[in-house]
Scaffold this motif. Sequence first.
Motif, mmCIF file in Angstrom:
data_model
loop_
_atom_site.group_PDB
_atom_site.id
_atom_site.type_symbol
_atom_site.label_atom_id
_atom_site.label_comp_id
_atom_site.label_asym_id
_atom_site.label_seq_id
_atom_site.Cartn_x
_atom_site.Cartn_y
_atom_site.Cartn_z
ATOM 1 N N LEU A 496 -86.597 15.030 16.332
ATOM 2 C CA LEU A 496 -87.315 14.241 17.157
ATOM 3 C C LEU A 496 -88.410 13.388 17.457
ATOM 4 C CD1 LEU A 496 -85.730 16.506 20.314
ATOM 5 C CD2 LEU A 496 -84.495 14.308 19.064
ATOM 6 N N GLY A 497 -89.548 13.822 16.697
ATOM 7 C CA GLY A 497 -90.652 13.042 16.557
ATOM 8 C C GLY A 497 -90.881 12.110 16.497
ATOM 9 N N LEU A 498 -90.392 10.982 15.219
ATOM 10 C CA LEU A 498 -90.159 9.713 14.705
ATOM 11 C C LEU A 498 -89.520 8.885 15.813
ATOM 12 C CD1 LEU A 498 -89.883 9.605 10.996
ATOM 13 C CD2 LEU A 498 -92.020 9.245 12.719
ATOM 14 N N SER A 499 -88.008 9.770 16.402
ATOM 15 C CA SER A 499 -87.645 8.885 17.602
ATOM 16 C C SER A 499 -88.490 9.261 18.732
ATOM 17 C CB SER A 499 -85.804 9.668 17.682
ATOM 18 O OG SER A 499 -85.099 10.004 16.511
ATOM 19 N N ILE A 500 -89.233 10.041 18.983
ATOM 20 C CA ILE A 500 -90.100 9.901 20.224
ATOM 21 C C ILE A 500 -91.122 7.838 19.567
ATOM 22 C CG2 ILE A 500 -91.486 10.620 21.903
ATOM 23 C CD1 ILE A 500 -89.884 13.298 21.276
ATOM 24 N N SER A 501 -91.190 8.435 18.771
ATOM 25 C CA SER A 501 -92.833 7.607 18.350
ATOM 26 C C SER A 501 -92.064 6.186 18.566
ATOM 27 C CB SER A 501 -93.228 7.931 16.939
ATOM 28 O OG SER A 501 -93.742 9.160 16.969
ATOM 29 N N LEU A 502 -90.922 6.105 17.762
ATOM 30 C CA LEU A 502 -89.466 4.359 18.018
ATOM 31 C C LEU A 502 -89.484 4.223 18.971
ATOM 32 C CD1 LEU A 502 -88.362 1.976 16.141
ATOM 33 C CD2 LEU A 502 -86.693 3.354 16.036
ATOM 34 N N GLU A 503 -89.626 5.589 19.844
ATOM 35 C CA GLU A 503 -89.530 4.565 22.043
ATOM 36 C C GLU A 503 -90.955 4.646 22.090
ATOM 37 O OE1 GLU A 503 -86.353 4.078 23.352
ATOM 38 O OE2 GLU A 503 -85.192 4.876 21.752
ATOM 39 N N ASP A 504 -91.451 5.174 21.433
ATOM 40 C CA ASP A 504 -93.027 5.012 22.468
ATOM 41 C C ASP A 504 -93.584 3.390 21.703
ATOM 42 O OD1 ASP A 504 -93.850 6.231 24.156
ATOM 43 O OD2 ASP A 504 -94.157 7.759 22.494
ATOM 44 N N ALA A 505 -93.326 2.612 20.589
ATOM 45 C CA ALA A 505 -93.166 1.649 19.995
ATOM 46 C C ALA A 505 -92.751 0.621 20.641
ATOM 47 C CB ALA A 505 -93.300 1.298 18.521
ATOM 48 N N ARG A 506 -91.668 0.808 21.217
ATOM 49 C CA ARG A 506 -90.855 -0.330 21.655
ATOM 50 C C ARG A 506 -90.525 -0.590 22.913
ATOM 51 N NH1 ARG A 506 -84.808 1.405 19.807
ATOM 52 N NH2 ARG A 506 -84.482 0.224 17.499
ATOM 53 N N LEU A 507 -91.791 0.913 23.677
ATOM 54 C CA LEU A 507 -92.712 0.551 24.937
ATOM 55 C C LEU A 507 -93.309 -0.707 25.084
ATOM 56 C CD1 LEU A 507 -91.846 1.710 27.910
ATOM 57 C CD2 LEU A 507 -93.092 3.796 27.509
ATOM 58 N N HIS A 508 -94.541 -0.591 24.621
ATOM 59 C CA HIS A 508 -95.249 -1.230 24.388
ATOM 60 C C HIS A 508 -95.328 -2.644 23.832
ATOM 61 C CE1 HIS A 508 -97.790 2.853 24.115
ATOM 62 N NE2 HIS A 508 -99.090 2.150 24.511
ATOM 63 N N GLY A 509 -93.809 -2.257 22.849
ATOM 64 C CA GLY A 509 -93.777 -4.194 22.823
ATOM 65 C C GLY A 509 -94.081 -3.764 21.036
ATOM 66 N N GLY A 510 -94.191 -3.184 20.383
ATOM 67 C CA GLY A 510 -94.949 -2.784 19.063
ATOM 68 C C GLY A 510 -93.571 -3.065 17.852
ATOM 69 N N TRP A 511 -93.950 -2.665 16.992
ATOM 70 C CA TRP A 511 -93.226 -2.125 15.601
ATOM 71 C C TRP A 511 -93.194 -0.740 15.285
ATOM 72 C CZ3 TRP A 511 -94.861 -7.048 13.561
ATOM 73 C CH2 TRP A 511 -94.425 -8.633 13.683
ATOM 74 N N LEU A 512 -92.861 -0.374 14.464
ATOM 75 C CA LEU A 512 -92.283 1.096 14.057
ATOM 76 C C LEU A 512 -91.558 1.154 13.083
ATOM 77 C CD1 LEU A 512 -94.392 3.670 13.648
ATOM 78 C CD2 LEU A 512 -92.698 4.879 14.872
ATOM 79 N N GLU A 513 -92.161 0.730 11.230
ATOM 80 C CA GLU A 513 -91.153 0.700 10.191
ATOM 81 C C GLU A 513 -91.997 1.522 9.389
ATOM 82 O OE1 GLU A 513 -91.922 -4.194 9.804
ATOM 83 O OE2 GLU A 513 -93.897 -3.649 11.215
ATOM 84 N N ALA A 514 -90.888 0.959 8.141
ATOM 85 C CA ALA A 514 -91.178 2.563 7.527
ATOM 86 C C ALA A 514 -90.770 2.046 5.848
ATOM 87 C CB ALA A 514 -90.032 3.546 7.512
ATOM 88 N N TRP A 515 -91.724 2.179 4.969
ATOM 89 C CA TRP A 515 -91.404 2.176 3.416
ATOM 90 C C TRP A 515 -91.633 3.179 2.771
ATOM 91 C CZ3 TRP A 515 -94.537 3.049 -0.978
ATOM 92 C CH2 TRP A 515 -94.235 2.091 -1.957
ATOM 93 N N GLY A 516 -90.021 3.162 1.281
ATOM 94 C CA GLY A 516 -90.541 4.798 0.537
ATOM 95 C C GLY A 516 -90.174 3.978 -0.569
ATOM 96 N N ALA A 517 -90.173 4.737 -1.748
ATOM 97 C CA ALA A 517 -89.645 4.661 -2.842
ATOM 98 C C ALA A 517 -89.988 6.197 -3.677
ATOM 99 C CB ALA A 517 -90.283 3.950 -4.358
ATOM 100 N N PRO A 518 -88.134 6.900 -4.156
ATOM 101 C CA PRO A 518 -88.357 8.038 -4.591
ATOM 102 C C PRO A 518 -90.133 8.372 -5.300
ATOM 103 C CG PRO A 518 -86.504 6.819 -4.784
ATOM 104 C CD PRO A 518 -87.502 5.453 -4.528
ATOM 105 N N GLY A 519 -90.302 9.686 -5.686
ATOM 106 C CA GLY A 519 -91.148 9.765 -6.480
ATOM 107 C C GLY A 519 -92.311 9.330 -6.040
ATOM 108 N N GLN A 520 -92.809 8.943 -5.278
ATOM 109 C CA GLN A 520 -93.974 7.351 -5.409
ATOM 110 C C GLN A 520 -94.269 7.445 -3.853
ATOM 111 O OE1 GLN A 520 -94.834 5.984 -7.482
ATOM 112 N NE2 GLN A 520 -93.842 6.599 -8.955
ATOM 113 N N GLY A 521 -94.460 8.505 -2.151
ATOM 114 C CA GLY A 521 -93.942 9.062 -1.173
ATOM 115 C C GLY A 521 -93.629 7.177 -0.634
ATOM 116 N N ALA A 522 -94.466 7.542 0.447
ATOM 117 C CA ALA A 522 -93.900 7.067 1.575
ATOM 118 C C ALA A 522 -95.431 6.267 2.684
ATOM 119 C CB ALA A 522 -92.902 7.284 2.731
ATOM 120 N N GLN A 523 -94.863 4.848 3.286
ATOM 121 C CA GLN A 523 -95.768 4.034 4.177
ATOM 122 C C GLN A 523 -95.277 4.459 5.213
ATOM 123 O OE1 GLN A 523 -99.409 2.013 2.710
ATOM 124 N NE2 GLN A 523 -98.686 0.851 4.460
ATOM 125 N N PHE A 524 -96.029 4.664 6.102
ATOM 126 C CA PHE A 524 -95.640 4.510 7.853
ATOM 127 C C PHE A 524 -96.314 3.106 9.049
ATOM 128 C CE2 PHE A 524 -93.369 7.804 7.449
ATOM 129 C CZ PHE A 524 -91.820 7.315 7.353
#
Length: 586
Positions: A496-524
Motif C-alpha cells: 500500500l505504500g505507493l498507493s498512499i504516496s500517490l494520494e499524498d502527492a495528489r493532496l498537495h496538487g502534485g504528481w507522482l510518476e514512474a519510469w522503468g525499463a526491463p533490466g535497466q532499473g526504474a526512476q520515480f
Amino acid sequence: MVTVVTSPPPGSPSTASRWLRAARALWRALTGWAAGVAAGMHGAWRRSLQLRVVTITLVASSLLVGGFAYLIADKITSILLENAETDVLQRLQNGSEYASKQFNLYSRAEEAQLQDTIDGTVNYLAGGDPTQTNGVVVAITGDNTNRAVAPRTSPEVEVGPLIGSELRASVAAGNVAHQIRTGVLGDQRTKYLVYGSPVPTQFGQLELYYLVPLARQDATAADARATVVATGTALVILLGLLAALVTRLVVTPVRVAARTAQRLSAGLLDQRMAVNGEDDLALLAASFNQMATNLQRQILRLEEMSRLQRRFTSDVSHELRTPLTTVRMAADLIFAERDGFDPAVARSAELLQAELDRFEELLTDLLEISRFDAGFAMLDAEPTDLVPVVHRVTERLAGLAERVGVTIELDVPDPPVIAEVDPRRVERVLRNLVGNAVEHGEGRPVRITLGMDESAVAVTVRDHGVGLKPGEEKLVFNRFWRADPSRARQTGGTGLGLSISLEDARLHGGWLEAWGAPGQGAQFRLTLPARAGDRLTTSPLRLVPADAPLPFGGPRDGGLLAIGPGTAGALAIGPVEDPTRAEVAP
C-alpha cells in the motif's frame, strides 16, 4: 506694449509627434477591438451549433438564389432585347422595300424631286411626326452617291456619334448590321439599338438606319431585376428563419440534455429531462432519463458498498488494535528473553517480532487508506526546507541499505529548497520511494536528486534493479500490486505504500510518476508546487534519467530517446533534443 514669446522647453514633444502617438494609440485600440470582436465571433461560432447551421444555410441559399436570380434577370433582358431586335428588323425590311420603290422612280441622283422624295420617305418611315425626339429616329444617307444626296433624319438630330464607323462600313458593303450605342439625342442620354440596311437604287446605293431607344426595355429589365432581388432576399431570410426554427427544435433538447448531464456529473442525481410527445427527441429524453435512473441506482449502490467497505476496513483496523497491543506486549517479553531459549525458539521469537511489525504497519496503512477514501485526509502545509527531509529519510534507511549492500547517493543543492508542503506526508512519500528503490536495487547504487524552479520542487529516486515492463509504470500505484510477487523480499512491505504516496502527492496538487525499463532499473519522480494551491505545468527534473537506454538500438544520428508517461499515462517514445530538459507532465 510688451509681447512675451515663450518657446517650448528642450526635449518637449512637438505637435506632430503628439498627433503621431495619438494615431498609434487609436490604431492599437481599433486593432484590439477588432481582435476582440473576431475572437468573440470565433468563440460563438465554435460554441453554437444553431449559429453554424443558420449561417451555412444563409450562405448556401444566398449563393443558390443569387445564381438563379442572375440567370432569370439575364434571361429577361435577353428576351426583351431579342423582341426589340425582331421588331426593328421587321420595320427595317419593310422600310427598305418602301424606300427602294420610292427611289427607283429616279434614274439620277441629281434630279430635283429626289431630295423631296427622300424627305417624305424619312418622315413617313419615322411615323409622320418630324418633331418627336424621344421615339424612333430614321436616317438615310447616300455615301455611295458622291454626296449628291444629302443625309436626312427624322426627327432632325445629329446621329453621327451613334452610327459607328464599323456599322457604316458594313452597311455600305451591302450587309444588314446592327449595334447598341449610347448617346444624346435631344436632351437626354439614352441607349439606342441601331440597325442599318442598304437601299439599292438606279443611281446608286443609299443606307437606311433605324435608331430605336431601349429606355422602355431597360426600365422593364430593371424592374424585373429588382423584383427578382427582392423575392430572392425574402426567400433567403425565410430560409434562415426556417433553419433557425428547425435547428432550435433540435438543439434545445440537446442543450437541456447537456445541462442535465452537467448537473448529474455535479452530483445532482435526481435531475431528469422533460418528455414531450412521442417523436425521436422524446425517445432521446426518455432514454436519457432511463440511463440517469440506472446510473443513480448503480452509483448509490456503489456508494453504499464503498461506505460499507470503508467502515469495515476502519472497524477491523481499530478492532485489531486491541488484540495486537496484547500480542505485542507478550511478543516483546518473549523477544527480550530470546537469548535464554533454544535456538529454534529464539528464531521463532524473532520471526514473531518481525511479522508483528509488518502487521502493525499494515494496520496503519489501512487506516490511512480509509481516511483517503472517506475524504477525511487534511493537508497541513507549511514552509519547509526539503534538504533536511531528504537527509532524514536517507539516514533512517541507511541500515536497510547496508544490509542489502546498496549505496545511497545524494544530489541535493547547497542552498535550502523551501516549499509549502506537509513535511510528514512528503517524508512518508520519500521513505516509500527510497525504501522500494533499496529493496529492488539488486545491490546497485540508488541515487536521490532534489531540484527546484520558480513554481515547483521535484525529487527523483533512481535505482538500477529489475526495472519495469511496458505498462507497469501505471500499475505500480495500484493497491497490493507487485511486479514480481514470487521474488524473495527483504523488507516485507504491505503493498500500500505507493498507493498512499500517490494520494499524498495528489493532496498537495502534485504528481507522482514512474519510469522503468526491463533490466535497466526504474526512476520515480515526485513533483510538488512550491506554493500551496498553485497548479503545476512542468517539473524541474526530467522523469527519464540521463542514462536511460536507447530503445531499438538508438538513432543513427546519436540523438537521445526518452521513454516516459504520455498524455494518457502509457509509454510514449520520442526524441529528446536536450537531455536536461524538464518534461511537461500529463
